[in-house]
Design an enzyme around this catalytic site. Structure first.
Site, mmCIF file in Angstrom:
data_model
loop_
_atom_site.group_PDB
_atom_site.id
_atom_site.type_symbol
_atom_site.label_atom_id
_atom_site.label_comp_id
_atom_site.label_asym_id
_atom_site.label_seq_id
_atom_site.Cartn_x
_atom_site.Cartn_y
_atom_site.Cartn_z
ATOM 1 N N SER A 134 -120.322 -31.211 83.519
ATOM 2 C CA SER A 134 -119.718 -30.219 83.093
ATOM 3 C C SER A 134 -119.747 -28.918 84.178
ATOM 4 C CB SER A 134 -120.424 -29.536 81.879
ATOM 5 O OG SER A 134 -120.469 -28.091 81.649
ATOM 6 N N SER A 135 -119.131 -27.845 84.243
ATOM 7 C CA SER A 135 -118.975 -27.122 85.344
ATOM 8 C C SER A 135 -120.065 -26.208 85.222
ATOM 9 C CB SER A 135 -117.745 -25.987 85.180
ATOM 10 O OG SER A 135 -117.512 -25.524 83.963
ATOM 11 N N CYS A 136 -120.976 -26.130 84.253
ATOM 12 C CA CYS A 136 -122.252 -25.313 83.846
ATOM 13 C C CYS A 136 -123.280 -25.630 84.872
ATOM 14 C CB CYS A 136 -122.707 -25.161 82.488
ATOM 15 S SG CYS A 136 -123.321 -26.636 81.916
ATOM 16 N N TYR B 20 -128.531 -27.773 78.696
ATOM 17 C CA TYR B 20 -127.496 -28.633 78.818
ATOM 18 C C TYR B 20 -127.253 -28.780 80.327
ATOM 19 C CZ TYR B 20 -122.952 -30.265 78.282
ATOM 20 O OH TYR B 20 -121.623 -31.216 78.372
ATOM 21 N N LYS C 274 -127.272 -32.379 82.577
ATOM 22 C CA LYS C 274 -126.076 -32.732 83.349
ATOM 23 C C LYS C 274 -126.551 -33.236 84.743
ATOM 24 C CE LYS C 274 -123.294 -33.720 80.169
ATOM 25 N NZ LYS C 274 -122.769 -34.929 79.701
ATOM 26 N N HIS D 23 -116.401 -24.144 71.453
ATOM 27 C CA HIS D 23 -116.228 -23.321 72.956
ATOM 28 C C HIS D 23 -114.917 -22.412 72.682
ATOM 29 C CE1 HIS D 23 -117.950 -27.165 74.502
ATOM 30 N NE2 HIS D 23 -118.642 -26.396 75.391
#
Length: 313
Positions: A108-110, A137, A141, A180
């Site tokens: 994920s981009s987070c 989270y 990842k 989201h």
């Protein structure tokens, strides 16, 4: 990947997994292994081990994860960390034990630091503090990326990692509590239209900028990279284009044909100020997205309408 190869898509019923399934099916693949979470709990080490030992897949797409928006990430911090670590640890480790030819881990981009320079380059990983609301989270990842690289370094496994930007599309999650931003807007504007509500409230200032990729474009990129990418590190998958949350709200309002007002609740958190992917690495590998945002939202809204009765039940 050989057309006869045995392919396991972990999370095949979710938005990402189902998009990958459709893409592979359209390319002529038929030998799929799928399990629902009701029949296989990937958090359970014994269940995961027995599954891999009996099925022995050739290729694995690891799209199974516990996911949600800002509220869910911030509320269920322990679950987001524990569940995601357990899922990926069990799948990655057992893929090595049973000789999987290639595995793709979807992140994920987070994972990128909250205040990282924009657009986000792959090398910005671990260069600063994360956004607090989804830190558990993100840490899970990041651990998945590093685990794939570690198994490549120590055991020679061809395990690759891809980092999608914000996704939307068919089979999205429209739950009002943990969806989201884009699916949440689709549902909120649609319900406001149906109930003749005079305004729709959007969290935050409306100024944060976000990038969105249609899930079927992601699936196309994943298939392409499974054929053409075999390196350590990670690859960003996105469009390389973003817009403000307020502009996104105006676009959804237009597509849904809602006539009321948009109000901003500035007491609510904004999250990361901007998350735009640098996709030059992906473009240099020969892939670019096809579905533009307005067209994609129309497709997603029609998908939402087809499921509306089930969602509101």
């Amino acid at each position: 990947m050989e057309k006869s190869a045995k392919i396991y898509i972990a999370g095949h019923r979710g938005m990402v997994g189902s998009a990958i399934y459709r893409k592979l099916e359209s390319e002529g693949y038929t030998n799929f292994i799928t399990r629902t979470s009701a029949t296989l709990d990937l958090r359970n080490q014994n269940q995961a081990g027995e599954f891999f030992d009996s099925e022995k897949p050739d290729y694995v797409f690891l799209a199974a994860a516990k996911v949600g928006g800002i509220m869910a990430n911030n509320t269920y911090r322990a679950e987001f960390l524990y569940d995601n670590l357990q899922i990926q640890n069990n799948v990655i480790h057992n893929s090595w034990i049973t000789g999987v030819k290639k595995l793709m881990f979807l992140g994920s981009s987070c994972i990128y630091p909250k205040m990282a320079p924009q657009p986000l380059k792959e090398e910005y990983l671990l260069t600063g503090p994360l956004e607090d609301t989804n830190e558990p989270y993100a840490i899970a990842k990041i651990a998945g990326i590093k685990m794939c690289d570690a198994y490549r370094a120590q055991y020679g496994c061809n395990f690759i990692s891809v980092m999608p930007t914000n996704l939307y599309g068919y089979n999205d999650n429209y739950d009002p509590q943990n969806s989201h931003v884009l699916p949440a807007m689709i549902r909120r504007f649609h319900e406001a239209k149906e109930q003749n509500q005079p305004f729709v409230t959007i969290w935050g200032t409306g100024t944060p900028r976000r990038e969105f990729l249609f899930a079927d474009d992601l699936a196309d990129a994943c298939y392409y990279l499974m054929q053409n990418y075999n390196e350590a590190g990670l690859v960003n998958i996105g469009t390389g284009e973003d817009l403000s949350i307020k502009d996104l709200a105006l676009l959804v309002k237009k597509i849904v044909d809602y006539k009321g007002e948009i109000r901003l609740d500035t007491s609510k958190p904004d999250g990361t100020p901007r998350k735009l992917m640098d996709v030059s690495k992906l473009h240099s590998k020969g892939w670019k997205h096809k579905i533009e945002l307005e067209d994609g939202i129309k497709l997603a809204y029609n998908d939402f309408l087809s499921k509306e009765k089930i969602l509101s039940a």
